[in-house]
Design an enzyme around this catalytic site. Structure first.
Site, PDB file in Angstrom:
ATOM      1  CG  HIS A 297      19.242 -18.856  28.560  1.00 48.14           C
ATOM      2  ND1 HIS A 297      20.009 -17.720  28.349  1.00 48.14           N
ATOM      3  CD2 HIS A 297      18.672 -18.704  29.779  1.00 48.14           C
ATOM      4  CE1 HIS A 297      19.893 -16.918  29.402  1.00 48.14           C
ATOM      5  NE2 HIS A 297      19.092 -17.497  30.272  1.00 48.14           N
ATOM      6  CE1 TYR A 471      25.551 -22.624  20.174  1.00 47.62           C
ATOM      7  CE2 TYR A 471      24.809 -20.448  19.538  1.00 47.62           C
ATOM      8  CZ  TYR A 471      25.005 -21.781  19.231  1.00 47.62           C
ATOM      9  OH  TYR A 471      24.653 -22.257  17.997  1.00 47.62           O
ATOM     10  CG  HIS A 472      23.341 -17.739  26.771  1.00 48.95           C
ATOM     11  ND1 HIS A 472      22.074 -17.261  26.493  1.00 48.95           N
ATOM     12  CD2 HIS A 472      24.150 -17.236  25.807  1.00 48.95           C
ATOM     13  CE1 HIS A 472      22.115 -16.497  25.416  1.00 48.95           C
ATOM     14  NE2 HIS A 472      23.368 -16.471  24.972  1.00 48.95           N
ATOM     15  N   PRO A 473      26.085 -21.204  29.117  1.00 47.58           N
ATOM     16  CG  PRO A 473      28.036 -22.454  28.793  1.00 47.58           C
ATOM     17  CD  PRO A 473      27.056 -21.571  28.070  1.00 47.58           C
TER      18      PRO A 473
END
Length: 533
Positions: A297, A471-473
């Site tokens: 994101h 921080y959403h890989p």
């Protein structure tokens, strides 16, 4: 060193899986974690999360991307948690699952058994919600979910300003609907330990480390998976300057996250054979999609100077409140030190899809965060984040060396499509409109990021200079029924035996929200699959 299961990575997925698999006393489990025990004070006390992020490699891997063409050719930070609990040690504790259409979309993409009604029981199984159980929530799981133990008043002003801009109230983002504005529920202990962070390790793993069939090896950095006749048999790792191995009688399970799980596969000969050949790595299974399909994101942050002294800042007022708050936090688990910083948020749509499936998320933070760290300036400051939830852009994770100790090569491809740029622009314009509305506008002194902007072109220039990750890989070991997917729908790696991947990297498509709760759900579901196999 021989166990039925060897789990690599003790983050949100690994801590959950180790606890669940070791519930069977007939099975032995070894968990390898590159970091420490995850019990640091800066982890347990929520308001100290900036300290945890600045801890160097002790709690944060601190990765960086390659240069991003759409972001003015900048390299952006990629913080990832290290130690038992992983990124659940250093996040803002926001408990969000996403939208039911996310999971129904997984099923439509060839992942039967992963639709919303299939995964909801695992969300409920994991959860101990202070509001009690119902059709959407659990009340007896290991993961404590709570209403905030402290809310800064300006966060309520943010919610009010959203309401003034046609974003209605929502007091449960994980219930019947996702869209709306409100305070986030958080992964924070309630009851006797009220106010402490409930990381995946604190909720699942720390209470059971005395099980005789569970062995946890910290400061053990995995290097390669070793095979015999295409079956995963052991894991090679480094500890105390030595190379060691641990054997798996049944399975090796990777829970290293979307950056390290694919690169560990590559270092072990599983991936694009041509890419591996560049580094002298013999191909065991040619799986070109390993490391592909990276989704995240993209996030744009606007900082504001405010006239509210209840907001954290570099000031005498904050120092005094911090000192006074120590007693309240120790006695009640509430107050200043219990704040999760990203206290409020909103979900809405700017794209062409139905508005009940939001494509934008806002986070409101009571600390000005810039470049993944608190920016302490004189006075009191806040920031608001806008991120687009279903980006079209896709990136990659690769290796840059045959040395497993070298960091991964991360290319998220942020804002790599015109649609992503257009939606980000719309999202930021909506955010600015909200922050210029009552009641929060009465507390805004200065827009420090976009205050000079007079048109869309100037705003897009700021977006390109400030956008980074939230921080959403996910997605780099894609799950699917097709032969080109990295893992099948039971998370078994194709082309070899005795090897699974259980973490956010298996998501075929990113969910509409924060990814920690979905990662724990994946591990809960995987545990049942493994028990049944």
């Amino acid at each position: 060193m021989q166990f039925d299961y060897v789990i690599v990575g003790g983050g949100s997925a690994g801590a959950t899986l180790a606890a669940r698999l070791s519930e069977d006393p007939k099975k032995t489990v070894c968990l390898l974690e590159a970091g420490g025990e995850g019990k640091n004070l800066s982890i347990r006390v929520p308001a100290l999360v900036p300290v945890a992020l600045l801890s160097g490699k002790e709690l944060n891997w601190g990765y960086k991307t390659v240069r991003q063409p759409a972001l003015n050719n900048r390299r952006t930070g990629q913080p990832r948690g290290r130690g038992l609990g992983g990124s659940s040690n250093v996040n803002a504790m926001v408990y969000i699952r996403g939208h039911r259409k996310d999971y129904d979309g997984w099923a439509d993409l060839g992942c039967p058994g992963w639709a919303y009604e299939d995964v909801l029981p695992y969300f409920r199984k994991s959860e101990n919600n202070m509001r009690g159980g119902n059709a959407f929530h659990g009340d007896s799981g290991p993961l404590h979910v709570a209403d905030p133990a402290y809310t800064t008043p300006i966060s309520l002003d943010f919610v009010g300003a959203c309401n003034e801009n046609q974003i209605g109230p929502n007091d449960d983002f994980n219930g019947a609907r996702l869209d709306g504005a409100g305070l986030f529920q958080v992964t924070q202990f309630h009851g006797a330990r009220r106010g402490e962070r409930c990381s995946a390790a604190a909720g699942y793993l720390h209470p059971v480390t005395n099980r005789p069939n569970l062995h946890v090896e910290t400061y053990a950095q995995a290097g390669r998976i070793l095979f015999e006749d295409r079956k995963a048999k052991s894991v090679e790792y480094r500890k105390d300057g030595e190379t060691r191995t641990v054997s798996a009688l049944s399975e090796v399970i990777l829970c290293c996250g979307s950056f390290t799980s694919p690169t560990l596969l590559m270092q072990s000969g599983i991936g694009n054979a041509g890419h591996l050949k560049e580094f002298g790595i013999t191909s065991l299974a040619h799986l070109p999609e390993v490391g592909e399909n990276l989704q995240d994101h993209p996030d744009m942050t606007i900082g504001y100077k405010v006239n509210d002294t209840e907001v954290m800042g570099a000031s005498i007022q904050t120092a005094l409140r911090g000192l006074k708050g120590l007693w309240e936090y120790r006695r009640k688990g509430t107050g200043f030190w219990a704040a999760n910083i990203a206290e409020a948020g909103a979900f809405f749509s700017v794209g062409e899809e139905a508005s009940d499936w939001p494509d934008v998320q806002l986070h409101f933070s009571t600390v000005y965060v810039q470049n993944h760290r608190g920016k302490w300036m004189r006075g009191h400051n806040v920031c608001s984040h806008a991120c687009i939830l279903r980006p079209e852009s896709r990136g990659t994770v690769t290796i840059g060396s045959a040395d497993p100790a070298e960091p991964p090569v991360i290319d998220p491809g942020f804002l790599g499509s015109e649609t992503d740029e257009r939606n980000m622009l719309k999202a930021v314009k909506k955010l600015r409109q909200i922050m210029g509305s009552k009641p929060i506008s009465a507390k805004i002194v200065k827009d420090m990021t976009t205050g000079h902007v007079t048109n869309d072109e100037e705003l897009m220039d700021v977006i390109r200079s400030a956008t980074t990750t939230i921080y959403h890989p996910v997605g780099t070991c894609r799950m699917g029924s097709d032969e080109s997917s990295v893992v099948d729908t039971e998370l078994r790696v194709r082309g070899v035996d005795g090897l699974r991947v259980v973490d956010a990297s298996i998501m075929p498509r990113i969910v509409s929200g924060n990814t920690n709760a979905p990662t724990i759900m994946i591990a809960e579901k995987a545990a049942d699959m493994i028990h049944a196999s």
